[in-house]
Design a protein around this motif. Structure first.
Motif, PDB file in Angstrom:
ATOM      1  N   PHE A  97       0.889  -1.043   0.216  1.00  0.00           N
ATOM      2  CA  PHE A  97       0.197  -0.218  -0.127  1.00  0.00           C
ATOM      3  C   PHE A  97       1.424   1.540   0.251  1.00  0.00           C
ATOM      4  O   PHE A  97       1.245   2.007   0.627  1.00  0.00           O
ATOM      5  CB  PHE A  97      -0.821   0.015   1.364  1.00  0.00           C
ATOM      6  N   GLN A 120      -1.740   1.042  -5.326  1.00  0.00           N
ATOM      7  CA  GLN A 120      -1.350  -0.469  -5.117  1.00  0.00           C
ATOM      8  C   GLN A 120      -1.281  -1.138  -6.674  1.00  0.00           C
ATOM      9  O   GLN A 120      -1.627  -1.280  -7.072  1.00  0.00           O
ATOM     10  CB  GLN A 120      -2.386  -1.244  -4.993  1.00  0.00           C
ATOM     11  N   GLN A 136      -4.376 -10.103   4.599  1.00  0.00           N
ATOM     12  CA  GLN A 136      -3.628  -9.336   3.743  1.00  0.00           C
ATOM     13  C   GLN A 136      -3.358  -7.853   4.526  1.00  0.00           C
ATOM     14  O   GLN A 136      -2.163  -7.213   4.066  1.00  0.00           O
ATOM     15  CB  GLN A 136      -4.406  -9.137   2.431  1.00  0.00           C
ATOM     16  N   PHE A 137      -4.334  -7.488   4.838  1.00  0.00           N
ATOM     17  CA  PHE A 137      -4.607  -5.861   5.593  1.00  0.00           C
ATOM     18  C   PHE A 137      -3.283  -5.956   6.697  1.00  0.00           C
ATOM     19  O   PHE A 137      -3.437  -4.490   7.291  1.00  0.00           O
ATOM     20  CB  PHE A 137      -5.624  -5.818   5.367  1.00  0.00           C
ATOM     21  N   ASP A 138      -2.767  -7.110   7.093  1.00  0.00           N
ATOM     22  CA  ASP A 138      -2.191  -6.716   8.352  1.00  0.00           C
ATOM     23  C   ASP A 138      -1.387  -6.796   7.854  1.00  0.00           C
ATOM     24  O   ASP A 138      -0.057  -6.664   9.237  1.00  0.00           O
ATOM     25  CB  ASP A 138      -3.102  -7.946   9.360  1.00  0.00           C
ATOM     26  N   ASN A 196       3.265  -0.859   4.465  1.00  0.00           N
ATOM     27  CA  ASN A 196       2.693   0.238   3.984  1.00  0.00           C
ATOM     28  C   ASN A 196       2.653   1.110   4.344  1.00  0.00           C
ATOM     29  O   ASN A 196       3.830   1.372   5.460  1.00  0.00           O
ATOM     30  CB  ASN A 196       1.226  -0.191   5.545  1.00  0.00           C
ATOM     31  N   HIS A 226      -3.323   1.962   9.024  1.00  0.00           N
ATOM     32  CA  HIS A 226      -3.692   0.875   9.291  1.00  0.00           C
ATOM     33  C   HIS A 226      -4.740   0.833   7.576  1.00  0.00           C
ATOM     34  O   HIS A 226      -5.151   1.345   7.358  1.00  0.00           O
ATOM     35  CB  HIS A 226      -4.700   0.577  10.240  1.00  0.00           C
ATOM     36  N   PRO A 227      -4.106  -0.090   6.682  1.00  0.00           N
ATOM     37  CA  PRO A 227      -5.054  -0.444   5.195  1.00  0.00           C
ATOM     38  C   PRO A 227      -5.770  -1.129   6.055  1.00  0.00           C
ATOM     39  O   PRO A 227      -5.938  -1.695   6.589  1.00  0.00           O
ATOM     40  CB  PRO A 227      -4.248  -1.017   4.774  1.00  0.00           C
ATOM     41  N   GLN A 228      -7.230  -0.984   4.786  1.00  0.00           N
ATOM     42  CA  GLN A 228      -8.036  -1.892   5.294  1.00  0.00           C
ATOM     43  C   GLN A 228      -8.673  -1.762   3.617  1.00  0.00           C
ATOM     44  O   GLN A 228      -8.563  -1.569   2.779  1.00  0.00           O
ATOM     45  CB  GLN A 228      -9.476  -0.772   6.200  1.00  0.00           C
ATOM     46  N   PRO A 229      -9.546  -3.013   3.401  1.00  0.00           N
ATOM     47  CA  PRO A 229     -10.250  -3.566   2.252  1.00  0.00           C
ATOM     48  C   PRO A 229     -10.952  -2.464   1.842  1.00  0.00           C
ATOM     49  O   PRO A 229     -12.239  -2.356   2.134  1.00  0.00           O
ATOM     50  CB  PRO A 229     -10.994  -4.696   1.948  1.00  0.00           C
ATOM     51  N   GLN A 289      -9.176   3.142   1.061  1.00  0.00           N
ATOM     52  CA  GLN A 289      -7.540   2.009   1.732  1.00  0.00           C
ATOM     53  C   GLN A 289      -7.386   2.122   3.187  1.00  0.00           C
ATOM     54  O   GLN A 289      -6.858   1.998   3.179  1.00  0.00           O
ATOM     55  CB  GLN A 289      -7.142   1.453   0.654  1.00  0.00           C
ATOM     56  N   TYR A 304     -10.647  -1.003  12.624  1.00  0.00           N
ATOM     57  CA  TYR A 304      -9.635  -2.417  12.271  1.00  0.00           C
ATOM     58  C   TYR A 304      -9.653  -2.402  13.824  1.00  0.00           C
ATOM     59  O   TYR A 304      -9.408  -2.127  14.585  1.00  0.00           O
ATOM     60  CB  TYR A 304      -8.339  -1.756  12.173  1.00  0.00           C
TER      61      TYR A 304
END
Length: 354
Positions: A94, A147, A189-191, A195, A200-203, A260, A346
């Protein structure tokens, strides 16, 4: 010593977590035995301990074509000849493109794209008949910012899969090659992805549980589909890119990065780009409270015909009416049936429910 038994064999590359892990559970539920290929030995050991002789595991980097070929040969020798092969391994970052150097971009491409290529090559070398499923993304139709490497890889998988499918048909091989195009899925994937965003990224919502993706993989296998589209967001991405690409890009320019971003930053954030992250073998990520347990699953060719003859609105409507999975939605983890907008975006991995 050989562990061959008299039940069909499936292979999942990238099967120790996320969509691959959910697909492992779904295929095991059908009574098949499954060979799991993944980098992380700890997660593979966890899977072996849980399922015993029903699984066969090997630590392998899917970007290493020779290692994948050796793993395929070992599966045939020690476990049985596969009739299903699912390619689900991926990496992402990310990060703005300007912050991603050549080595990082190549690492993502080698795993996500060439890993799929290597999986198909290994599968075709040992399969006599059956189904190969390449796990794709709605981002193969419409890319998002931050991405670029991952989106490029998913576009490449789409083109590669079509070319290979034609070659398989021309050779009259009894192997079906399918693509499953996924929406935003609540996976680890997002953990653990690299990044560089300040949160923190998220779907990007709407978010779906990995079991929705697993059901789509099984539908591709059951129906010998050329392509399966999953979730209303994928239908919108496909229709939007086909009809109004400039509008879609303008919207993504305004909100594609923000969609995201989750609230807050995990102080113990992981980075799995070069080596597996320290993380249990599970399908779900940190967004159970916001993820949907059910979603549209529709044949891609059917959706295109609906778009051609009835427009994008008909595509979405028909998909909702005819493509929805039969399994009713279950209550979301962490939800009491009320509006879940008050639930934090999150949840740290240590707070998961098993």
């Amino acid at each position: 010593m050989s562990r061959k038994l008299h039940s069909p064999v499936a292979v999942i590359a990238g099967g120790s977590a996320g969509v691959g892990r959910a697909t492992l559970d779904a295929i095991l539920d059908r009574g098949w035995r499954v060979a799991v290929l993944a980098r992380g030995q700890d997660r593979l050991t966890e899977i072996s301990d849980a399922f015993g002789d029903r699984v066969w595991t090997r630590s392998v980097d899917v970007s290493d074509g020779a290692a994948m070929d050796r793993a395929a040969d070992a599966i045939v020798e020690e476990f049985g000849r596969p009739e299903i092969w699912v390619n689900s391994a991926m990496l992402t970052s990310f990060s703005p493109f300007d912050d991603v150097d050549e080595a990082e971009f190549r690492r993502i491409t080698d795993t996500t794209y060439l890993g799929t290529v290597n999986g198909c090559r290994a599968a075709l070398a040992v399969m006599r008949r059956g189904n190969i499923v390449n796990v794709g993304s709605g981002l193969a139709y419409t890319s998002v910012p931050n991405q670029a490497a991952y989106c490029g890889a998913k576009h490449a998988i789409e083109g590669f899969t079509q070319a290979l499918r034609i070659e398989i048909a021309r050779a009259k091989r009894p192997v079906t090659l399918s693509m499953v195009q996924l929406p935003a899925i609540n996976t680890p994937q997002f953990d653990w992805a690299r990044n560089r965003m300040e949160t923190h990224p998220q779907p990007a919502p709407p978010i779906f549980q990995p079991e929705v993706a697993a059901r789509a993989v099984l539908q591709a296998i059951d129906t010998d589909a050329r392509e399966i589209l999953v979730g209303r967001s994928v239908l919108k991405l496909m229709a939007g890119n086909m009809l109004f690409p400039e509008v879609v890009e303008r919207q993504l320019t305004q909100m594609g990065v923000e969609a995201q971003k989750a609230e807050g930053m995990d102080p113990d954030a992981r980075d799995n780009l070069q080596s597996p992250a320290d993380y249990p073998s599970r399908a779900h990520g940190s967004f159970d409270a916001r993820a949907e347990d059910d979603g549209i699953i529709v044949d891609g060719d059917f959706a295109r015909k609906a778009a051609l003859f009835g427009g994008a609105a008909a595509l979405l409507t028909v998909g909702i009416l005819l493509g929805r999975t039969s399994r009713a939605s279950m209550p979301r983890l962490g939800s009491d049936g009320d509006d879940d907008t008050a639930v934090p975006y999150y949840v740290r991995p240590t707070e998961y429910r098993s």
